[in-house]
Design a protein around this motif. Structure first.
Motif, mmCIF file in Angstrom:
data_model
loop_
_atom_site.group_PDB
_atom_site.id
_atom_site.type_symbol
_atom_site.label_atom_id
_atom_site.label_comp_id
_atom_site.label_asym_id
_atom_site.label_seq_id
_atom_site.Cartn_x
_atom_site.Cartn_y
_atom_site.Cartn_z
ATOM 1 N N VAL A 284 23.736 12.407 20.162
ATOM 2 C CA VAL A 284 25.156 12.651 19.900
ATOM 3 C C VAL A 284 25.391 12.331 18.429
ATOM 4 N N ASN A 285 25.770 13.359 17.680
ATOM 5 C CA ASN A 285 26.024 13.204 16.248
ATOM 6 C C ASN A 285 27.501 13.390 15.952
ATOM 7 N N GLU A 286 27.991 12.613 14.988
ATOM 8 C CA GLU A 286 29.391 12.687 14.576
ATOM 9 C C GLU A 286 29.501 13.447 13.266
ATOM 10 N N PHE A 287 30.534 14.263 13.171
ATOM 11 C CA PHE A 287 30.854 14.988 11.945
ATOM 12 C C PHE A 287 32.302 14.678 11.600
ATOM 13 N N ASN B 278 44.800 15.093 6.294
ATOM 14 C CA ASN B 278 44.279 16.344 6.846
ATOM 15 C C ASN B 278 42.794 16.100 7.093
ATOM 16 N N ILE B 279 42.526 15.274 8.100
ATOM 17 C CA ILE B 279 41.161 14.837 8.366
ATOM 18 C C ILE B 279 40.734 15.278 9.760
ATOM 19 N N TYR B 280 39.430 15.239 10.013
ATOM 20 C CA TYR B 280 38.908 15.626 11.321
ATOM 21 C C TYR B 280 37.663 14.809 11.664
ATOM 22 N N ALA B 281 37.358 14.778 12.939
ATOM 23 C CA ALA B 281 36.111 14.210 13.443
ATOM 24 C C ALA B 281 35.798 14.926 14.751
ATOM 25 N N PHE B 282 34.547 15.288 14.915
ATOM 26 C CA PHE B 282 34.095 15.851 16.188
ATOM 27 C C PHE B 282 32.649 15.450 16.401
ATOM 28 N N TRP B 283 32.177 15.617 17.639
ATOM 29 C CA TRP B 283 30.833 15.201 18.003
ATOM 30 C C TRP B 283 30.045 16.387 18.534
ATOM 31 N N LEU B 284 28.737 16.262 18.413
ATOM 32 C CA LEU B 284 27.835 17.278 18.935
ATOM 33 C C LEU B 284 26.797 16.578 19.798
ATOM 34 N N SER B 285 26.816 16.852 21.091
ATOM 35 C CA SER B 285 25.816 16.330 22.018
ATOM 36 C C SER B 285 24.794 17.432 22.236
ATOM 37 N N ILE B 286 23.545 17.154 21.851
ATOM 38 C CA ILE B 286 22.540 18.211 21.918
ATOM 39 C C ILE B 286 21.184 17.657 22.341
ATOM 40 N N SER B 287 20.499 18.442 23.128
ATOM 41 C CA SER B 287 19.129 18.110 23.536
ATOM 42 C C SER B 287 18.291 19.356 23.296
ATOM 43 N N CYS B 288 17.167 19.462 23.971
ATOM 44 C CA CYS B 288 16.429 20.719 23.934
ATOM 45 C C CYS B 288 17.336 21.782 24.539
ATOM 46 N N ASN C 30 29.557 24.243 13.637
ATOM 47 C CA ASN C 30 29.186 23.561 12.394
ATOM 48 C C ASN C 30 28.274 22.378 12.709
ATOM 49 N N GLY C 31 27.286 22.175 11.848
ATOM 50 C CA GLY C 31 26.338 21.086 12.044
ATOM 51 C C GLY C 31 25.095 21.497 12.800
#
Length: 193
Positions: free
Chosen positions: A39-42, A57-67, A170-171
């Motif tokens: 799980v990576n944060e952007f 005017n800010i943002y944060a989102f996460w990316l949960s990724i596996s194979c 993105n990311g």
């Protein structure tokens, strides 16, 4: 090939708690530094001054990724011993550990950083879609552990019909490289405008 299993990620509601990452690490008894799901944060943005006020005017989102059990897995293509296989019945990409020589070709070629080298065993491991749990009719550990239910799985065709065909935000590397078996409902700031 038969049906292609895929993961679904509802990115817009992920809070980055990393429960899926921990459940995967625990289920697979992974060594320190090894993660089959990450799980990576952007975050980013700016502040704008309007008179005496400062408007964020800010943002944060996460990316949960596996194979991503890709439709065209480059890891399988570059494995010199055929230890990496793609099952014809469901598209799951897995490693036959007795054939793995630890050369790390798969590690070098995977754009998602899914294969993980273990120096203790001198072999590579990765998400295998919890094949053992699937055979018992259970969901993968990451899916069943998510407290917000932002992870799911199913056949790629059904997930695309239900949620659309977006498979990168993105990311992430370009989906054109491997055609990941992944469907994402994006966070509003995770799509280039």
């Amino acid at each position: 090939m038969g049906k292609q299993l895929a993961f679904y990620f509802e990115q817009k509601h992920c809070v980055g708690c990393k429960t899926c990452q921990i459940a995967c690490k625990d289920k697979n008894d992974l060594a320190v530094g090894q993660l089959f799901r990450k799980v990576n944060e952007f975050e980013g943005g700016t502040y704008e001054r309007k008179g005496a006020a400062v408007i964020p005017n800010i943002y944060a989102f996460w990316l949960s990724i596996s194979c991503n059990h890709c439709v065209n897995p480059v890891c399988v293509e570059h494995c010199p011993t055929a230890a990496l296989q793609k099952r014809s019945e469901d598209g799951i990409v897995y490693i036959e550990q007795d054939r793995c020589i630890g050369c790390q070709q798969c590690v070098n070629y995977c754009p998602y950083d899914a294969p993980q080298y273990n120096p203790a065993t001198q072999k590579v491991g990765k998400c295998d879609f919890c094949r053992d749990l699937l055979s018992e009719g259970k969901a993968p550990a990451c899916v069943s552990s998510c407290p917000l239910r932002v992870l799911d799985y199913g056949t790629l065709d059904v997930l695309r019909q239900k949620y659309g065909a977006l498979n990168q935000t993105n990311g992430m590397p370009s989906a054109d490289i491997t055609q990941p078996a992944l469907v994402i409902t994006p966070h509003r700031d995770a799509i280039s405008k």
